[in-house]
Motif scaffolding. Structure first.
Motif, short mmCIF file in Angstrom:
data_model
loop_
_atom_site.label_atom_id
_atom_site.label_comp_id
_atom_site.label_asym_id
_atom_site.label_seq_id
_atom_site.Cartn_x
_atom_site.Cartn_y
_atom_site.Cartn_z
N GLU A 108 0.86 -1.18 0.00
CA GLU A 108 0.00 0.00 0.00
C GLU A 108 0.90 1.24 0.00
N ILE A 109 0.63 2.12 -0.92
CA ILE A 109 1.40 3.36 -1.05
C ILE A 109 0.47 4.55 -0.82
N THR A 110 0.90 5.47 0.02
CA THR A 110 0.15 6.71 0.22
C THR A 110 1.04 7.89 -0.17
N ASN A 147 5.06 -2.95 -14.15
CA ASN A 147 6.33 -3.52 -14.59
C ASN A 147 6.91 -4.48 -13.56
N ALA A 148 6.53 -4.30 -12.29
CA ALA A 148 7.02 -5.17 -11.22
C ALA A 148 6.13 -6.39 -11.02
N GLY A 149 5.11 -6.55 -11.86
CA GLY A 149 4.28 -7.75 -11.80
C GLY A 149 3.03 -7.64 -10.97
N ALA A 150 2.54 -6.43 -10.72
CA ALA A 150 1.30 -6.27 -9.96
C ALA A 150 0.14 -6.94 -10.69
N GLU A 151 -0.65 -7.72 -9.95
CA GLU A 151 -1.77 -8.43 -10.55
C GLU A 151 -3.08 -7.67 -10.43
N GLY A 190 0.59 -8.50 -5.39
CA GLY A 190 1.70 -9.14 -6.06
C GLY A 190 2.74 -9.53 -5.03
N SER A 191 3.94 -9.81 -5.46
CA SER A 191 5.02 -10.11 -4.53
C SER A 191 5.35 -8.87 -3.72
N PRO A 192 5.10 -8.86 -2.40
CA PRO A 192 5.35 -7.66 -1.60
C PRO A 192 6.79 -7.16 -1.73
N ALA A 193 7.75 -8.09 -1.69
CA ALA A 193 9.16 -7.69 -1.73
C ALA A 193 9.52 -7.04 -3.06
N LYS A 219 4.17 0.56 2.58
CA LYS A 219 4.28 -0.57 3.50
C LYS A 219 3.87 -1.86 2.79
N GLN A 220 4.52 -2.94 3.17
CA GLN A 220 4.17 -4.25 2.67
C GLN A 220 3.05 -4.83 3.53
N SER A 221 2.27 -5.70 2.94
CA SER A 221 1.15 -6.30 3.67
C SER A 221 0.92 -7.73 3.19
N ASP A 222 0.55 -8.59 4.13
CA ASP A 222 0.22 -9.98 3.78
C ASP A 222 -1.18 -10.10 3.20
#
Length: 242
Positions: A108-110, A147-151, A190-193, A219-222
């Protein structure tokens, strides 16, 4: 009092009377204009509310019909392997098209406008436009995530799909025809990392936005939940090959 004095007195009185009448007429005209504008605005507001109510009712009926159709499909495919496979294919296609809510790991990006005039390093910013999130900033972030593979991606609850359009109309940014404003919350599954690294790396776009003074939080999230696309998808030129 001689005739000359009488004439002057009558002239002054006529001038005062004429001025008073003009002021009264102007006041009445302004009042009528204000009342007319108020009535027009009220009529337009009522019309918008009526259309909004119709939209809400229609959308509620569509949601209910979709649920009923999904239930009928489940019942029809319970004991049919072929039908179950078709149902799974439909579900997967709806996920790809963005027609259903989806969940999964991601980020999630703010990004938000900074109205302080102070940069990340504590120094005063003289070009305040660099502290404002612009239309092309959002486009660049979306492209980086793709480009980073977001689904799946959304901005302020608006699902970004193949036919989504992001526009800038003066100071207003719209996506899918809906107005959005700062702060902008961008969700991606997608892949959080990988997603996190693609947007936060040194020299990356968010890195420079933050250095310019824009407020950035990532922040990354599961478990990220992204809402479905609420519009109607139209295809004008593409046809099914028979």
């Amino acid at each position: 009092m001689n005739k000359k004095q009488v004439a002057i007195t009558l002239g002054v009185m006529c001038l005062i009377l004429t001025t008073a009448i003009c002021i009264q007429l102007k006041t009445i005209q302004n009042t009528n204009t204000t009342v007319s504008q108020s009535l027009t605005e009220n009529a337009l507001r009522d019309e918008v509310l009526r259309w909004k109510e119709r939209y809400d009712i229609t959308y509620s009926e569509l949601t209910e019909s979709t649920k009923q159709l999904e239930e009928i499909r489940k019942q029809a495919t319970q004991n049919d392997t072929t039908s179950s496979a078709k149902q799974e294919e439909i579900t997967q296609n709806n996920m790809l098209l963005g027609l259903v809510d989806v969940q999964g790991p991601g980020i999630e990006i703010t990004v938000a406008d900074n109205n302080t005039g102070i940069g990340k390093d504590g120094q005063e910013i003289f070009d305040l436009s660099t502290q404002v999130v612009h239309f092309d900033d959002l486009l660049t972030i979306i492209n980086s995530l793709n480009n980073a593979g977001a689904e799946a991606i959304s901005i302020n609850g608006q699902r970004v799909i193949q036919t989504s359009y992001l526009t800038c109309e003066g100071n207003v940014i719209k996506i899918n025809g809906q107005r959005i404003s700062s702060p902008f919350t961008i969700k991606a599954i997608g892949s959080p990392a990988i997603l996190y690294g693609s947007v936060t790396m040194a020299g990356g776009y968010l890195y420079w936005m933050e250095n310019d003074g824009v407020i950035v939080e990532t922040k990354q999230s599961d478990l990220v939940t992204i809402e479905k696309y609420n519009g109607v998808i139209h295809y004008t030129y593409m046809k099914n090959e028979k």
